[in-house]
Write a protein that holds these residues in place. Sequence first.
Motif, PDB file in Angstrom:
ATOM      1  N   LEU A   1      -6.903 -13.425   2.055  1.00 24.38           N
ATOM      2  CA  LEU A   1      -6.044 -12.709   1.105  1.00 24.38           C
ATOM      3  C   LEU A   1      -5.485 -11.431   1.724  1.00 24.38           C
ATOM      4  N   THR A   2      -6.310 -10.701   2.465  1.00 28.30           N
ATOM      5  CA  THR A   2      -5.841  -9.484   3.138  1.00 28.30           C
ATOM      6  C   THR A   2      -4.724  -9.809   4.122  1.00 28.30           C
ATOM      7  N   GLY A   3      -4.890 -10.888   4.882  1.00 27.49           N
ATOM      8  CA  GLY A   3      -3.853 -11.309   5.810  1.00 27.49           C
ATOM      9  C   GLY A   3      -2.571 -11.705   5.091  1.00 27.49           C
ATOM     10  N   GLN A   4      -2.704 -12.375   3.934  1.00 32.28           N
ATOM     11  CA  GLN A   4      -1.524 -12.759   3.157  1.00 32.28           C
ATOM     12  C   GLN A   4      -0.783 -11.540   2.629  1.00 32.28           C
ATOM     13  N   ILE A   5      -1.535 -10.537   2.186  1.00 29.54           N
ATOM     14  CA  ILE A   5      -0.910  -9.312   1.675  1.00 29.54           C
ATOM     15  C   ILE A   5      -0.118  -8.617   2.777  1.00 29.54           C
ATOM     16  N   ILE A   6      -0.711  -8.529   3.962  1.00 31.04           N
ATOM     17  CA  ILE A   6      -0.007  -7.911   5.081  1.00 31.04           C
ATOM     18  C   ILE A   6       1.207  -8.753   5.471  1.00 31.04           C
ATOM     19  N   GLY A   7       1.108 -10.073   5.285  1.00 30.78           N
ATOM     20  CA  GLY A   7       2.240 -10.948   5.556  1.00 30.78           C
ATOM     21  C   GLY A   7       3.417 -10.693   4.636  1.00 30.78           C
ATOM     22  N   LEU A   8       3.164 -10.127   3.472  1.00 26.22           N
ATOM     23  CA  LEU A   8       4.229  -9.790   2.526  1.00 26.22           C
ATOM     24  C   LEU A   8       4.664  -8.328   2.654  1.00 26.22           C
ATOM     25  N   ARG A   9       4.379  -7.711   3.793  1.00 28.06           N
ATOM     26  CA  ARG A   9       4.550  -6.262   3.949  1.00 28.06           C
ATOM     27  C   ARG A   9       5.953  -5.789   3.591  1.00 28.06           C
ATOM     28  N   GLN A  10       6.998  -6.538   4.035  1.00 32.86           N
ATOM     29  CA  GLN A  10       8.357  -6.063   3.809  1.00 32.86           C
ATOM     30  C   GLN A  10       8.699  -6.022   2.319  1.00 32.86           C
ATOM     31  N   GLU A  11       8.208  -7.007   1.583  1.00 29.09           N
ATOM     32  CA  GLU A  11       8.517  -7.075   0.149  1.00 29.09           C
ATOM     33  C   GLU A  11       7.660  -6.104  -0.667  1.00 29.09           C
ATOM     34  N   MET A  12       6.517  -5.659  -0.096  1.00 34.20           N
ATOM     35  CA  MET A  12       5.558  -4.875  -0.870  1.00 34.20           C
ATOM     36  C   MET A  12       5.515  -3.406  -0.466  1.00 34.20           C
ATOM     37  N   LEU A  13       6.530  -2.946   0.288  1.00 38.11           N
ATOM     38  CA  LEU A  13       6.504  -1.560   0.750  1.00 38.11           C
ATOM     39  C   LEU A  13       6.528  -0.574  -0.412  1.00 38.11           C
ATOM     40  N   PHE A  14       7.191  -0.994  -1.507  1.00 31.56           N
ATOM     41  CA  PHE A  14       7.286  -0.072  -2.636  1.00 31.56           C
ATOM     42  C   PHE A  14       5.943   0.084  -3.345  1.00 31.56           C
ATOM     43  N   ILE A  15       5.018  -0.882  -3.126  1.00 26.06           N
ATOM     44  CA  ILE A  15       3.681  -0.779  -3.727  1.00 26.06           C
ATOM     45  C   ILE A  15       2.705  -0.164  -2.736  1.00 26.06           C
ATOM     46  N   PHE A  16       2.745  -0.652  -1.495  1.00 23.77           N
ATOM     47  CA  PHE A  16       1.817  -0.184  -0.459  1.00 23.77           C
ATOM     48  C   PHE A  16       2.612   0.355   0.729  1.00 23.77           C
ATOM     49  N   PRO A  17       3.073   1.613   0.675  1.00 21.05           N
ATOM     50  CA  PRO A  17       3.892   2.154   1.764  1.00 21.05           C
ATOM     51  C   PRO A  17       3.205   2.107   3.120  1.00 21.05           C
ATOM     52  N   VAL A  18       1.859   2.134   3.133  1.00 17.96           N
ATOM     53  CA  VAL A  18       1.142   2.126   4.405  1.00 17.96           C
ATOM     54  C   VAL A  18       1.379   0.838   5.182  1.00 17.96           C
ATOM     55  N   LEU A  19       1.762  -0.253   4.471  1.00 22.33           N
ATOM     56  CA  LEU A  19       1.997  -1.513   5.154  1.00 22.33           C
ATOM     57  C   LEU A  19       3.200  -1.442   6.087  1.00 22.33           C
ATOM     58  N   GLU A  20       4.098  -0.450   5.883  1.00 18.49           N
ATOM     59  CA  GLU A  20       5.234  -0.281   6.774  1.00 18.49           C
ATOM     60  C   GLU A  20       4.753   0.033   8.190  1.00 18.49           C
ATOM     61  N   LEU A  21       3.617   0.725   8.275  1.00 19.51           N
ATOM     62  CA  LEU A  21       3.039   1.056   9.572  1.00 19.51           C
ATOM     63  C   LEU A  21       2.709  -0.204  10.360  1.00 19.51           C
ATOM     64  N   LEU A  22       2.205  -1.222   9.630  1.00 11.66           N
ATOM     65  CA  LEU A  22       1.829  -2.475  10.283  1.00 11.66           C
ATOM     66  C   LEU A  22       3.004  -3.428  10.397  1.00 11.66           C
ATOM     67  N   GLY A  23       3.983  -3.274   9.523  1.00 12.62           N
ATOM     68  CA  GLY A  23       5.068  -4.252   9.459  1.00 12.62           C
ATOM     69  C   GLY A  23       6.145  -4.080  10.500  1.00 12.62           C
ATOM     70  N   GLY A  24       6.389  -2.864  10.964  1.00 10.30           N
ATOM     71  CA  GLY A  24       7.459  -2.651  11.923  1.00 10.30           C
ATOM     72  C   GLY A  24       7.161  -3.290  13.263  1.00 10.30           C
ATOM     73  N   GLU A  25       8.250  -3.709  13.943  1.00  8.28           N
ATOM     74  CA  GLU A  25       8.077  -4.384  15.224  1.00  8.28           C
ATOM     75  C   GLU A  25       7.414  -3.480  16.260  1.00  8.28           C
ATOM     76  N   LYS A  26       7.777  -2.190  16.249  1.00 11.53           N
ATOM     77  CA  LYS A  26       7.208  -1.285  17.253  1.00 11.53           C
ATOM     78  C   LYS A  26       5.719  -1.025  17.027  1.00 11.53           C
ATOM     79  N   HIS A  27       5.246  -1.317  15.804  1.00 11.55           N
ATOM     80  CA  HIS A  27       3.827  -1.132  15.494  1.00 11.55           C
ATOM     81  C   HIS A  27       3.052  -2.447  15.526  1.00 11.55           C
ATOM     82  N   LEU A  28       3.681  -3.504  16.084  1.00 13.76           N
ATOM     83  CA  LEU A  28       3.023  -4.807  16.140  1.00 13.76           C
ATOM     84  C   LEU A  28       1.694  -4.768  16.907  1.00 13.76           C
TER      85      LEU A  28
END
Length: 478
Positions: free
Chosen positions: A159-186
């Motif tokens: 479930l945690t992996g799935q949530i991070i997989g939705l990072r782009q759509e969920m930035l407004f709920i979990f802004p911290v996921l932008e840190l993991l979602g960007g290509e430069k932070h891969l």
Amino acid sequence: LLLAVCAVGIGGTFQYGYNVSIINAPTQHIHKFLNETWSSRYHKELNPDLLTFLWSVIASIFSLGGLCGALIGGSMAIRLGRKGALLMNNVIAILASILMGISFPTGLFELLIAGRFLIGINSGIGFCVQPLYVGEFAPKHLRGGLAMGTSIFLTGGILTGQIIGLRQEMLFIFPVLELLGGEKHLPLLLSSSCVPAFAQLLFLPWFPESPRYLLIDRGDELSCAKALKRFHGSSEYRREMEDIQRECFALDGEKPKKPWQLFSDRGVRWQLITVIVMTMGQQFSGINAIYFYATYVFEQAGILAEKIPYVTLGTGVCECLTALSCGLLIDHVGRRCLIIGGYVLMTLWCTVLTFSLTYQELYSWVPYMSMACVFAFILSFGLGPGGITNTLTAELFVQSSRPAAHMIAGTVSWISFFTIGMLFPFIVNGLQQYCFVVFLLECFFVAAFIFLIIPETKNKSFLEIKKEFHKLNFGRNA
């Protein structure tokens, strides 16, 4: 006891679930990285077929690592102890995280492959040792519920992996996921497996070694008593101590067995057959087919394409909640009822889903029935085979056979996982929706086998369970 299960699970099966699902999130970024690395290294474009092959290796090398981890997990648990094996396992996870993290800055995709292989070994060891450790320190009246921590943390990792997989759509709920979602932070995303490893290294040392391991394997009665007092309290530990002493006396100094010795030991013949059938049944039950068809079913039900990932996330939440529910029910309802009921219900849902997918276009309400079947199947899997299988593996064997049994179960599980991954596309392409006929037959067979062979293990000691199998192994007149 609950804190001990959490300390064990965060670096155990959570890693397995997390690393199975997390690789799906950065697929496009990894493809781009492979193309750029190949172009800069060889000054030519990467062939699409070779790109597919490299991506397949990155994704599937995890399973090969898991198989290797399962093969050495039992030996580590014997030599280092259950707790010691889990702590040492985190070193592998940290090394894997470093390799995956530096693969992008260095432009070496080979490091990413090596890191995925190592994190697979980590997951294989954790999947083997965690239920072994929890099953040995849990009191028998709570053993089922505490052992369900294996499945709860596994589904929590997915479930945690799935949530991070939705990072782009969920930035407004979990802004911290932008840190993991960007290509430069891969690199940060790929090396995030070190977080559960460090958490376990921080918390697990506060808990004692397995009491059964201390007394039966090491002969350290004083340390065993201290461990039992920590786990069960000063007023309740004596009953468990007596149970361990009875098992120690019955084993009469018998050394831990090797996996190949179990195959020639008539005293564990049916226990071993049971574990192999249950483990293969869990992998070949059709849960992979359900997830494969989920997107198609949701589309046919009229759910917008951009909303489907959220509904798919709902299946992950559903599986996690059923694992929690199973943990609450298992010591009240019993193992047999839950696992047989789970397989029977899965047989039913496979039947209904075959008809609903066949007549999907006939009536407007049929797609909704298909969607209901998807969630019902996942619920049935979580309440039965998804959780009970690992619990029973820990309960069917005495101390001398248990590590080897977990090595065999882990090996069968990883081989089955790899096999279904290879065969599944051909099964679906060849049979389409009728692939569920194969799965319903498999579920029915496993349910019948469990009904005829496996006794109820609720509130029974390991020696009592061994006596239940004695008649099967040596005949009714033995």
